[in-house]
Design a protein around this motif. Structure first.
Motif, PDB file in Angstrom:
ATOM      1  N   ALA A 246     131.047  -7.265   2.040  1.00 25.56           N
ATOM      2  CA  ALA A 246     131.015  -8.083   3.253  1.00 25.56           C
ATOM      3  C   ALA A 246     130.274  -9.403   3.069  1.00 25.56           C
ATOM      4  CB  ALA A 246     130.362  -7.294   4.379  1.00 25.56           C
ATOM      5  N   GLY A 247     129.707  -9.620   1.879  1.00 23.80           N
ATOM      6  CA  GLY A 247     129.001 -10.863   1.615  1.00 23.80           C
ATOM      7  C   GLY A 247     127.563 -10.876   2.092  1.00 23.80           C
ATOM      8  N   ILE A 248     126.962  -9.683   2.237  1.00 19.51           N
ATOM      9  CA  ILE A 248     125.604  -9.567   2.747  1.00 19.51           C
ATOM     10  C   ILE A 248     124.725  -8.929   1.676  1.00 19.51           C
ATOM     11  CG2 ILE A 248     124.141  -8.582   4.559  1.00 19.51           C
ATOM     12  CD1 ILE A 248     126.711  -8.394   6.291  1.00 19.51           C
ATOM     13  N   PRO A 249     123.772  -9.643   1.106  1.00 16.11           N
ATOM     14  CA  PRO A 249     122.877  -9.030   0.120  1.00 16.11           C
ATOM     15  C   PRO A 249     121.916  -8.058   0.798  1.00 16.11           C
ATOM     16  CG  PRO A 249     122.202 -11.288   0.592  1.00 16.11           C
ATOM     17  CD  PRO A 249     123.490 -11.072   1.328  1.00 16.11           C
ATOM     18  N   ALA A 250     121.558  -7.003   0.078  1.00 14.67           N
ATOM     19  CA  ALA A 250     120.668  -5.995   0.644  1.00 14.67           C
ATOM     20  C   ALA A 250     119.856  -5.327  -0.449  1.00 14.67           C
ATOM     21  CB  ALA A 250     121.473  -4.930   1.409  1.00 14.67           C
ATOM     22  N   ALA A 251     118.646  -4.925  -0.095  1.00 18.18           N
ATOM     23  CA  ALA A 251     117.771  -4.172  -0.991  1.00 18.18           C
ATOM     24  C   ALA A 251     118.007  -2.685  -0.788  1.00 18.18           C
ATOM     25  CB  ALA A 251     116.310  -4.516  -0.707  1.00 18.18           C
ATOM     26  N   LEU A 252     117.692  -1.901  -1.807  1.00 11.02           N
ATOM     27  CA  LEU A 252     117.837  -0.445  -1.740  1.00 11.02           C
ATOM     28  C   LEU A 252     116.467   0.218  -1.866  1.00 11.02           C
ATOM     29  CD1 LEU A 252     119.683   2.102  -1.722  1.00 11.02           C
ATOM     30  CD2 LEU A 252     119.742   1.931  -4.218  1.00 11.02           C
ATOM     31  N   TYR A 253     116.197   1.147  -0.959  1.00 10.63           N
ATOM     32  CA  TYR A 253     115.020   2.003  -1.075  1.00 10.63           C
ATOM     33  C   TYR A 253     115.480   3.266  -1.803  1.00 10.63           C
ATOM     34  CZ  TYR A 253     111.287   5.242   0.492  1.00 10.63           C
ATOM     35  OH  TYR A 253     110.285   6.181   0.542  1.00 10.63           O
ATOM     36  N   VAL A 254     115.247   3.313  -3.100  1.00 13.35           N
ATOM     37  CA  VAL A 254     115.796   4.387  -3.923  1.00 13.35           C
ATOM     38  C   VAL A 254     115.192   5.745  -3.554  1.00 13.35           C
ATOM     39  CG1 VAL A 254     115.973   5.289  -6.273  1.00 13.35           C
ATOM     40  CG2 VAL A 254     116.412   2.880  -5.849  1.00 13.35           C
ATOM     41  N   GLY A 255     113.880   5.796  -3.328  1.00 13.49           N
ATOM     42  CA  GLY A 255     113.262   7.074  -2.970  1.00 13.49           C
ATOM     43  C   GLY A 255     113.829   7.668  -1.703  1.00 13.49           C
ATOM     44  N   SER A 256     114.155   6.795  -0.744  1.00 11.44           N
ATOM     45  CA  SER A 256     114.829   7.154   0.495  1.00 11.44           C
ATOM     46  C   SER A 256     114.130   8.288   1.240  1.00 11.44           C
ATOM     47  CB  SER A 256     116.309   7.443   0.217  1.00 11.44           C
ATOM     48  OG  SER A 256     117.030   6.245  -0.021  1.00 11.44           O
ATOM     49  N   TRP A 257     114.888   8.968   2.094  1.00  7.89           N
ATOM     50  CA  TRP A 257     114.298   9.990   2.952  1.00  7.89           C
ATOM     51  C   TRP A 257     113.695  11.148   2.148  1.00  7.89           C
ATOM     52  CZ3 TRP A 257     112.449   9.603   7.498  1.00  7.89           C
ATOM     53  CH2 TRP A 257     112.146  10.739   8.255  1.00  7.89           C
ATOM     54  N   SER A 258     114.237  11.408   0.968  1.00  9.38           N
ATOM     55  CA  SER A 258     113.716  12.522   0.169  1.00  9.38           C
ATOM     56  C   SER A 258     112.314  12.233  -0.339  1.00  9.38           C
ATOM     57  CB  SER A 258     114.652  12.838  -1.007  1.00  9.38           C
ATOM     58  OG  SER A 258     114.777  11.735  -1.889  1.00  9.38           O
ATOM     59  N   GLU A 259     111.945  10.964  -0.487  1.00  4.94           N
ATOM     60  CA  GLU A 259     110.567  10.605  -0.800  1.00  4.94           C
ATOM     61  C   GLU A 259     109.739  10.504   0.476  1.00  4.94           C
ATOM     62  OE1 GLU A 259     108.160   7.306  -3.410  1.00  4.94           O
ATOM     63  OE2 GLU A 259     109.737   6.564  -2.077  1.00  4.94           O
ATOM     64  N   TRP A 260     110.253   9.765   1.450  1.00  3.70           N
ATOM     65  CA  TRP A 260     109.517   9.527   2.695  1.00  3.70           C
ATOM     66  C   TRP A 260     109.095  10.829   3.362  1.00  3.70           C
ATOM     67  CZ3 TRP A 260     108.385   4.757   5.066  1.00  3.70           C
ATOM     68  CH2 TRP A 260     107.889   4.826   6.369  1.00  3.70           C
ATOM     69  N   SER A 261     110.012  11.779   3.461  1.00  5.41           N
ATOM     70  CA  SER A 261     109.745  13.009   4.215  1.00  5.41           C
ATOM     71  C   SER A 261     108.818  13.974   3.485  1.00  5.41           C
ATOM     72  CB  SER A 261     111.067  13.719   4.541  1.00  5.41           C
ATOM     73  OG  SER A 261     111.756  14.100   3.353  1.00  5.41           O
ATOM     74  N   ARG A 262     108.575  13.732   2.203  1.00  6.13           N
ATOM     75  CA  ARG A 262     107.636  14.567   1.461  1.00  6.13           C
ATOM     76  C   ARG A 262     106.183  14.128   1.657  1.00  6.13           C
ATOM     77  NH1 ARG A 262     112.244  15.560  -1.175  1.00  6.13           N
ATOM     78  NH2 ARG A 262     112.424  17.466  -2.436  1.00  6.13           N
ATOM     79  N   ASP A 263     106.003  12.967   2.221  1.00  9.12           N
ATOM     80  CA  ASP A 263     104.661  12.420   2.432  1.00  9.12           C
ATOM     81  C   ASP A 263     104.271  12.640   3.889  1.00  9.12           C
ATOM     82  OD1 ASP A 263     102.378  10.910   2.780  1.00  9.12           O
ATOM     83  OD2 ASP A 263     103.110   9.170   1.666  1.00  9.12           O
ATOM     84  N   GLY A 264     103.395  13.616   4.131  1.00 10.29           N
ATOM     85  CA  GLY A 264     103.019  13.960   5.492  1.00 10.29           C
ATOM     86  C   GLY A 264     102.325  12.845   6.250  1.00 10.29           C
ATOM     87  N   SER A 265     101.867  11.809   5.553  1.00 10.00           N
ATOM     88  CA  SER A 265     101.209  10.698   6.235  1.00 10.00           C
ATOM     89  C   SER A 265     102.200   9.683   6.798  1.00 10.00           C
ATOM     90  CB  SER A 265     100.251   9.989   5.269  1.00 10.00           C
ATOM     91  OG  SER A 265     100.964   9.263   4.270  1.00 10.00           O
ATOM     92  N   ARG A 266     103.475   9.798   6.428  1.00  9.82           N
ATOM     93  CA  ARG A 266     104.472   8.842   6.898  1.00  9.82           C
ATOM     94  C   ARG A 266     104.981   9.239   8.276  1.00  9.82           C
ATOM     95  NH1 ARG A 266     104.426   4.196   3.794  1.00  9.82           N
ATOM     96  NH2 ARG A 266     104.079   4.766   1.614  1.00  9.82           N
ATOM     97  N   PRO A 267     105.119   8.288   9.205  1.00  6.65           N
ATOM     98  CA  PRO A 267     105.630   8.620  10.537  1.00  6.65           C
ATOM     99  C   PRO A 267     107.113   8.946  10.501  1.00  6.65           C
ATOM    100  CG  PRO A 267     105.379   6.250  10.322  1.00  6.65           C
ATOM    101  CD  PRO A 267     104.778   6.858   9.076  1.00  6.65           C
TER     102      PRO A 267
END
Length: 275
Positions: A246-267
């Motif tokens: 679509a012509g839109i550059p974007a960054a990727l969060y590779v760890g994604s939800w599988s990283e985020w949800s393992r960290d109990g300090s993350r909202p």
């Protein structure tokens, strides 16, 4: 260069004087790799690449599909015949997620010319082979950083200052179900944007103008700062690919939800509202 290539275009390129390197990345979520399917039939000249062992590191605190060790990845690419001065085309079974992971990772590592076969192996109507090729080794040396990459803190910040798209199914975003990771829900501020809505029923991407309209409706335009995450950085790569179409550059969060949800300090946010 367009990030995707059609089957007729690929057939033409393969018949030309400088055919691309072909990578077969057929894969299934949560199961063994599909090397057996590759051994039965693949596009002639294609080399099989294992997503779990060559396009990702071991699962752990950094997520289910963290970035691979660059030595492992580089060695696999060179063994497949990849060099920086030769085009690469990647395909999977048709869903496009695994091929997009290879496309993103090669681009992130500095390869200038990688495309994904639109519709994957299912779209190919040319000859197939069961012979395993023995390509001349390539010279590709990964140089990471050519595509934007987010970590958890960066994703959290982008959800507040830009547009952070969640590429998972809507029910996982809302926290109604979570079949894989420790908890359901989404990063506060992220917008639900299931990657399955970027393609037709046959797995081919929607036209670029339709994709641009879709992302614009979600707040993501060519001048926006955009990031994407998913469950483990695979379907998210597919959304980054759709954004590129679509012509839109974007960054990727590779760890994604599988990283985020393992960290109990993350909202964690639940429900249809981003916050």
């Amino acid at each position: 260069m367009n990030a995707i290539i059609t089957a007729p275009e690929l057939a033409s390129d393969l018949a030309g004087p400088n055919p691309p390197v072909l990578l077969d990345v057929r894969w299934q979520l949560g199961g063994p790799n599909l090397r057996d399917e590759y051994e039965k039939a693949h596009i002639p000249g294609a080399v099989f690449v294992d997503l779990d062992s060559e396009l990702a590191g071991p699962a752990g605190a950094a997520g289910r599909h963290p970035l691979p060790d660059l030595d492992v990845f580089g060695s696999a690419m060179r063994a497949a015949g990849v060099s920086a001065d030769r085009d690469v085309v990647v395909y999977d079974g048709g869903q496009g997620w695994a091929a997009a992971r290879a496309w993103w990772l090669l681009g992130y590592s500095g390869h200038p010319s990688v495309r994904v076969l639109d519709g994957g192996f299912a779209a190919w109507n040319g000859p197939v082979s069961s012979e395993r090729p023995a390509p001349e080794p390539g010279s590709f040396a990964p140089a990471p950083g050519a595509r934007p990459l987010l970590d958890a803190d960066g994703a959290a910040a982008l959800a507040r200052t830009g547009v952070l798209l969640d590429a998972r199914a809507g029910e996982r975003y809302r926290g109604e179900v979570e079949p894989i990771d420790p908890v359901g829900g989404h990063i506060p501020g992220a917008v639900s944007a299931p990657t399955t809505e970027n393609v037709e029923t046959d797995g081919r991407f929607l036209p670029a103008a339709e994709l641009a309209d879709r992302f614009k409706s979600l707040g993501a335009g060519a001048t926006s700062e955009v990031g994407v995450y998913c469950g483990s950085g695979v379907s998210g790569a597919h959304e980054v690919l759709a954004l590129a179409v679509a012509g839109i550059p974007a960054a990727l969060y590779v760890g994604s939800w599988s990283e985020w949800s393992r960290d109990g300090s993350r909202p964690v946010a639940v429900g249809p509202d981003p916050q």
